[in-house]
Scaffold this motif. Structure first.
Motif, PDB file in Angstrom:
ATOM      1  N   ALA A 128       0.824  -1.206   0.000  1.00 16.23           N
ATOM      2  CA  ALA A 128       0.000   0.000   0.000  1.00 16.23           C
ATOM      3  C   ALA A 128       0.862   1.261   0.000  1.00 16.23           C
ATOM      4  O   ALA A 128       0.542   2.257  -0.675  1.00 16.23           O
ATOM      5  CB  ALA A 128      -0.927  -0.017   1.212  1.00 16.23           C
ATOM      6  N   LEU A 129       1.938   1.237   0.793  1.00 15.45           N
ATOM      7  CA  LEU A 129       2.821   2.405   0.845  1.00 15.45           C
ATOM      8  C   LEU A 129       3.510   2.660  -0.487  1.00 15.45           C
ATOM      9  O   LEU A 129       3.745   3.807  -0.879  1.00 15.45           O
ATOM     10  CB  LEU A 129       3.877   2.194   1.942  1.00 15.45           C
ATOM     11  CG  LEU A 129       3.359   2.237   3.392  1.00 15.45           C
ATOM     12  CD1 LEU A 129       4.482   1.906   4.362  1.00 15.45           C
ATOM     13  CD2 LEU A 129       2.780   3.622   3.708  1.00 15.45           C
ATOM     14  N   LEU A 130       3.832   1.603  -1.174  1.00 18.48           N
ATOM     15  CA  LEU A 130       4.513   1.755  -2.459  1.00 18.48           C
ATOM     16  C   LEU A 130       3.550   2.052  -3.601  1.00 18.48           C
ATOM     17  O   LEU A 130       3.964   2.521  -4.672  1.00 18.48           O
ATOM     18  CB  LEU A 130       5.308   0.483  -2.778  1.00 18.48           C
ATOM     19  CG  LEU A 130       6.505   0.187  -1.858  1.00 18.48           C
ATOM     20  CD1 LEU A 130       7.100  -1.173  -2.206  1.00 18.48           C
ATOM     21  CD2 LEU A 130       7.566   1.285  -1.995  1.00 18.48           C
ATOM     22  N   ALA A 131       2.295   1.786  -3.382  1.00 20.29           N
ATOM     23  CA  ALA A 131       1.328   1.949  -4.475  1.00 20.29           C
ATOM     24  C   ALA A 131       1.148   3.401  -4.877  1.00 20.29           C
ATOM     25  O   ALA A 131       1.076   3.729  -6.073  1.00 20.29           O
ATOM     26  CB  ALA A 131      -0.009   1.336  -4.063  1.00 20.29           C
ATOM     27  N   VAL A 132       1.054   4.340  -3.897  1.00 18.73           N
ATOM     28  CA  VAL A 132       0.779   5.759  -4.204  1.00 18.73           C
ATOM     29  C   VAL A 132       1.903   6.377  -5.014  1.00 18.73           C
ATOM     30  O   VAL A 132       1.667   6.940  -6.113  1.00 18.73           O
ATOM     31  CB  VAL A 132       0.516   6.539  -2.900  1.00 18.73           C
ATOM     32  CG1 VAL A 132       0.386   8.033  -3.213  1.00 18.73           C
ATOM     33  CG2 VAL A 132      -0.736   6.032  -2.226  1.00 18.73           C
ATOM     34  N   PRO A 133       3.154   6.345  -4.526  1.00 17.83           N
ATOM     35  CA  PRO A 133       4.208   6.942  -5.360  1.00 17.83           C
ATOM     36  C   PRO A 133       4.377   6.225  -6.693  1.00 17.83           C
ATOM     37  O   PRO A 133       4.720   6.851  -7.706  1.00 17.83           O
ATOM     38  CB  PRO A 133       5.460   6.810  -4.485  1.00 17.83           C
ATOM     39  CG  PRO A 133       5.143   5.749  -3.498  1.00 17.83           C
ATOM     40  CD  PRO A 133       3.686   5.857  -3.264  1.00 17.83           C
ATOM     41  N   THR A 134       4.116   4.935  -6.680  1.00 22.88           N
ATOM     42  CA  THR A 134       4.232   4.194  -7.937  1.00 22.88           C
ATOM     43  C   THR A 134       3.184   4.674  -8.929  1.00 22.88           C
ATOM     44  O   THR A 134       3.476   4.858 -10.126  1.00 22.88           O
ATOM     45  CB  THR A 134       4.064   2.684  -7.678  1.00 22.88           C
ATOM     46  OG1 THR A 134       5.083   2.243  -6.781  1.00 22.88           O
ATOM     47  CG2 THR A 134       4.173   1.917  -8.975  1.00 22.88           C
ATOM     48  N   MET A 135       1.967   4.916  -8.436  1.00 23.50           N
ATOM     49  CA  MET A 135       0.908   5.411  -9.317  1.00 23.50           C
ATOM     50  C   MET A 135       1.228   6.822  -9.821  1.00 23.50           C
ATOM     51  O   MET A 135       0.983   7.148 -10.992  1.00 23.50           O
ATOM     52  CB  MET A 135      -0.423   5.404  -8.571  1.00 23.50           C
ATOM     53  CG  MET A 135      -0.961   3.997  -8.300  1.00 23.50           C
ATOM     54  SD  MET A 135      -2.468   4.009  -7.318  1.00 23.50           S
ATOM     55  CE  MET A 135      -3.568   4.858  -8.455  1.00 23.50           C
ATOM     56  N   LEU A 136       1.752   7.702  -8.940  1.00 27.86           N
ATOM     57  CA  LEU A 136       2.109   9.074  -9.351  1.00 27.86           C
ATOM     58  C   LEU A 136       3.201   9.060 -10.410  1.00 27.86           C
ATOM     59  O   LEU A 136       3.121   9.767 -11.429  1.00 27.86           O
ATOM     60  CB  LEU A 136       2.558   9.873  -8.131  1.00 27.86           C
ATOM     61  CG  LEU A 136       1.470  10.194  -7.089  1.00 27.86           C
ATOM     62  CD1 LEU A 136       2.068  10.896  -5.890  1.00 27.86           C
ATOM     63  CD2 LEU A 136       0.382  11.061  -7.731  1.00 27.86           C
ATOM     64  N   ILE A 137       4.203   8.216 -10.117  1.00 30.92           N
ATOM     65  CA  ILE A 137       5.301   8.132 -11.080  1.00 30.92           C
ATOM     66  C   ILE A 137       4.813   7.562 -12.402  1.00 30.92           C
ATOM     67  O   ILE A 137       5.177   8.041 -13.491  1.00 30.92           O
ATOM     68  CB  ILE A 137       6.445   7.289 -10.505  1.00 30.92           C
ATOM     69  CG1 ILE A 137       7.064   7.992  -9.284  1.00 30.92           C
ATOM     70  CG2 ILE A 137       7.500   7.000 -11.555  1.00 30.92           C
ATOM     71  CD1 ILE A 137       8.081   7.166  -8.549  1.00 30.92           C
ATOM     72  N   ALA A 138       3.971   6.550 -12.291  1.00 34.34           N
ATOM     73  CA  ALA A 138       3.440   5.949 -13.508  1.00 34.34           C
ATOM     74  C   ALA A 138       2.596   6.962 -14.287  1.00 34.34           C
ATOM     75  O   ALA A 138       2.624   7.009 -15.530  1.00 34.34           O
ATOM     76  CB  ALA A 138       2.615   4.719 -13.150  1.00 34.34           C
ATOM     77  N   GLY A 139       1.818   7.794 -13.541  1.00 36.65           N
ATOM     78  CA  GLY A 139       1.018   8.821 -14.221  1.00 36.65           C
ATOM     79  C   GLY A 139       1.874   9.850 -14.933  1.00 36.65           C
ATOM     80  O   GLY A 139       1.584  10.253 -16.066  1.00 36.65           O
ATOM     81  N   ARG A 140       2.921  10.316 -14.235  1.00 41.01           N
ATOM     82  CA  ARG A 140       3.829  11.287 -14.854  1.00 41.01           C
ATOM     83  C   ARG A 140       4.506  10.701 -16.089  1.00 41.01           C
ATOM     84  O   ARG A 140       4.662  11.386 -17.110  1.00 41.01           O
ATOM     85  CB  ARG A 140       4.888  11.696 -13.828  1.00 41.01           C
ATOM     86  CG  ARG A 140       4.328  12.401 -12.590  1.00 41.01           C
ATOM     87  CD  ARG A 140       3.780  13.761 -12.917  1.00 41.01           C
ATOM     88  NE  ARG A 140       4.824  14.646 -13.383  1.00 41.01           N
ATOM     89  CZ  ARG A 140       4.619  15.897 -13.786  1.00 41.01           C
ATOM     90  NH1 ARG A 140       3.369  16.372 -13.800  1.00 41.01           N
ATOM     91  NH2 ARG A 140       5.624  16.652 -14.168  1.00 41.01           N
ATOM     92  N   ILE A 141       4.907   9.462 -15.958  1.00 34.15           N
ATOM     93  CA  ILE A 141       5.552   8.820 -17.116  1.00 34.15           C
ATOM     94  C   ILE A 141       4.566   8.703 -18.271  1.00 34.15           C
ATOM     95  O   ILE A 141       4.920   8.906 -19.443  1.00 34.15           O
ATOM     96  CB  ILE A 141       6.097   7.431 -16.706  1.00 34.15           C
ATOM     97  CG1 ILE A 141       7.259   7.586 -15.718  1.00 34.15           C
ATOM     98  CG2 ILE A 141       6.529   6.642 -17.927  1.00 34.15           C
ATOM     99  CD1 ILE A 141       7.782   6.279 -15.170  1.00 34.15           C
ATOM    100  N   SER A 142       3.321   8.418 -17.928  1.00 34.47           N
ATOM    101  CA  SER A 142       2.306   8.305 -18.976  1.00 34.47           C
ATOM    102  C   SER A 142       2.074   9.639 -19.685  1.00 34.47           C
ATOM    103  O   SER A 142       1.978   9.708 -20.922  1.00 34.47           O
ATOM    104  CB  SER A 142       0.998   7.787 -18.362  1.00 34.47           C
ATOM    105  OG  SER A 142      -0.009   7.716 -19.339  1.00 34.47           O
ATOM    106  N   LEU A 143       2.010  10.719 -18.898  1.00 36.39           N
ATOM    107  CA  LEU A 143       1.840  12.057 -19.502  1.00 36.39           C
ATOM    108  C   LEU A 143       3.047  12.442 -20.354  1.00 36.39           C
ATOM    109  O   LEU A 143       2.915  13.011 -21.441  1.00 36.39           O
ATOM    110  CB  LEU A 143       1.623  13.090 -18.400  1.00 36.39           C
ATOM    111  CG  LEU A 143       0.272  13.001 -17.661  1.00 36.39           C
ATOM    112  CD1 LEU A 143       0.232  14.005 -16.505  1.00 36.39           C
ATOM    113  CD2 LEU A 143      -0.877  13.241 -18.632  1.00 36.39           C
ATOM    114  N   TRP A 144       4.204  12.131 -19.820  1.00 41.38           N
ATOM    115  CA  TRP A 144       5.419  12.441 -20.578  1.00 41.38           C
ATOM    116  C   TRP A 144       5.450  11.692 -21.904  1.00 41.38           C
ATOM    117  O   TRP A 144       5.799  12.235 -22.941  1.00 41.38           O
ATOM    118  CB  TRP A 144       6.623  12.087 -19.734  1.00 41.38           C
ATOM    119  CG  TRP A 144       7.931  12.266 -20.468  1.00 41.38           C
ATOM    120  CD1 TRP A 144       8.602  13.407 -20.708  1.00 41.38           C
ATOM    121  CD2 TRP A 144       8.683  11.210 -21.091  1.00 41.38           C
ATOM    122  NE1 TRP A 144       9.739  13.174 -21.426  1.00 41.38           N
ATOM    123  CE2 TRP A 144       9.815  11.819 -21.678  1.00 41.38           C
ATOM    124  CE3 TRP A 144       8.498   9.831 -21.204  1.00 41.38           C
ATOM    125  CZ2 TRP A 144      10.768  11.093 -22.371  1.00 41.38           C
ATOM    126  CZ3 TRP A 144       9.461   9.125 -21.881  1.00 41.38           C
ATOM    127  CH2 TRP A 144      10.585   9.730 -22.458  1.00 41.38           C
TER     128      TRP A 144
END
Length: 388
Positions: free
Chosen positions: A347-363
């Motif tokens: 659970a702790l790793l899920a949030v930053p992983t999702m944010l990073i994944a979102g940023r990578i997706s936008l990029w």
């Protein structure tokens, strides 16, 4: 062949004993009644310590109270209450020997009944000297001790019976020293047979549903009885079986003790903190993963200890089952705690992983858009003017 020769020799001693007793009484009828198992003599035949005659018909007609006491009234055989050190006179010894009449031990092992009958004849024959008193006391002690051994065996106390039989064997040496060699030789025949019967019963006990230590003890006692009874072949056989069983049990016992020590050491280390999943995670945090691995080994050790205890039918089985259950419960708590901790980390790793994944997706999307824009050529635009 040696055993057969010994039996024949002792049977010859029996004949000699009967003949000598008949001569001491100077009454052929007395010897005849003794060899045919007449259980007692007539007290009225006493005349200044000498027997004049024994009437077989009158002896056979004696009531049970005179011949066997209350021991035979209800069909049961009980230990005779005879004071070995009490008798001093020939009459007192006669009464003591009469008290033993009808005992199951003497009826089953007739050699001792012959000894008792001949002792009855001897105490009524001639003067009763100190040597006679010593010899008759040794005879009485032998009969009483054997009766105790027999009754203990009948009651199922085989160990006590074996001990009493060994004490009876010691009495035979005393009897020989007192000049009763013929008595002791005859008693030895019956005692050897009794020892062998004890060996058989100990061997039967070893086949019952008992613990392995009790089975080993039964086999060892059987060997002792066979050896005392002169059966060397049976002694060697059961001794080998006892040694093999003891060796196998010793190996399993060491393994069981090691398993118990391992399970107890882990439970002592973990303590109450591992009783619940939450408390385990709270106290040990990431250490629950290592404890879970140790708990698996401890649980397996506890189960192995229970298996060995059940195999050998040990009394500790319930105690070890409780230890195994506690180890299994601790293992379950640590397994749940480890799973909870993994979920928390996920659970702790899920949030930053999702944010990073979102940023990578936008990029990536912007990059694709930029790439598409760079390869497009602008179309010329025609300007039209309205002419008036």
């Amino acid at each position: 062949m040696n055993d057969m020769n010994g039996v024949l020799l002792r049977l010859a001693v029996v004949v000699g004993l009967v003949v000598s007793a008949a001569g001491a009484a100077t009454v052929p009828a007395a010897a005849e009644s003794a060899t045919t198992g007449v259980s007692d003599t007539d007290e009225s035949a006493l005349d200044t310590g000498r027997v004049s005659a024994i009437d077989p018909e009158r002896v056979a007609a004696e009531p049970d109270a005179e011949r066997g006491g209350s021991a035979a009234l209800d069909g049961r055989s009980v230990t005779a209450q005879v004071d070995v050190e009490g008798p001093q006179t020939s009459d007192e010894f006669l009464a003591a020997f009469r008290e033993l009449s009808g005992q199951g031990s003497l009826e089953t092992y007739s050699e001792f009944e012959v000894i008792r009958t001949q002792a009855v004849v001897s105490v009524q024959a001639g003067d009763f000297e100190d040597a006679d008193r010593q010899r008759m006391r040794a005879v009485l002690r032998t009969l009483v001790r054997f009766d105790e051994a027999y009754q203990a065996a009948e009651e199922g106390d085989l160990s006590g019976s074996l001990q009493s039989a060994e004490t009876t064997r010691e009495s035979l040496s005393e009897l020989e020293s007192a000049g009763g060699t013929q008595y002791s030789s005859l008693a030895g025949v019956a005692l050897d047979r009794f020892f062998r019967s004890l060996g058989d019963r100990f061997e039967e006990r070893s086949r019952e549903d008992i613990s392995t230590p009790a089975r080993i003890d039964a086999l060892e006692r059987a060997g002792e009885a066979y050896r005392a009874g002169g059966s060397s072949d049976r002694f060697a056989e059961v001794s080998v079986r006892a040694e093999q069983l003891a060796s196998a049990y010793e190996r399993d016992r060491e393994e069981m003790n090691e398993s118990i020590a391992a399970a107890q050491a882990f439970l002592g280390q973990c303590g109450d903190t591992c009783a619940g999943a939450v408390s385990a995670v709270t106290t040990h945090s990431t250490g629950v993963f290592g404890l879970y691995s140790d708990a698996r080994a401890a649980s397996a050790a506890g189960s192995e200890a229970v298996r060995i205890a059940e195999t050998h039918n040990l009394e500790r089985t319930e105690e070890l089952q409780s230890l195994a259950d506690e180890s299994s419960s601790t293992l379950l708590s640590l397994a749940i705690g480890s799973a909870l901790l993994l979920l928390a980390y996920a659970a702790l790793l899920a949030v930053p992983t999702m944010l990073i994944a979102g940023r990578i997706s936008l990029w990536a999307k912007d990059r694709r858009a930029a790439s598409v824009g760079s390869i497009l050529t602008p179309m010329p635009t025609e300007v039209r003017a309205d002419v008036e």
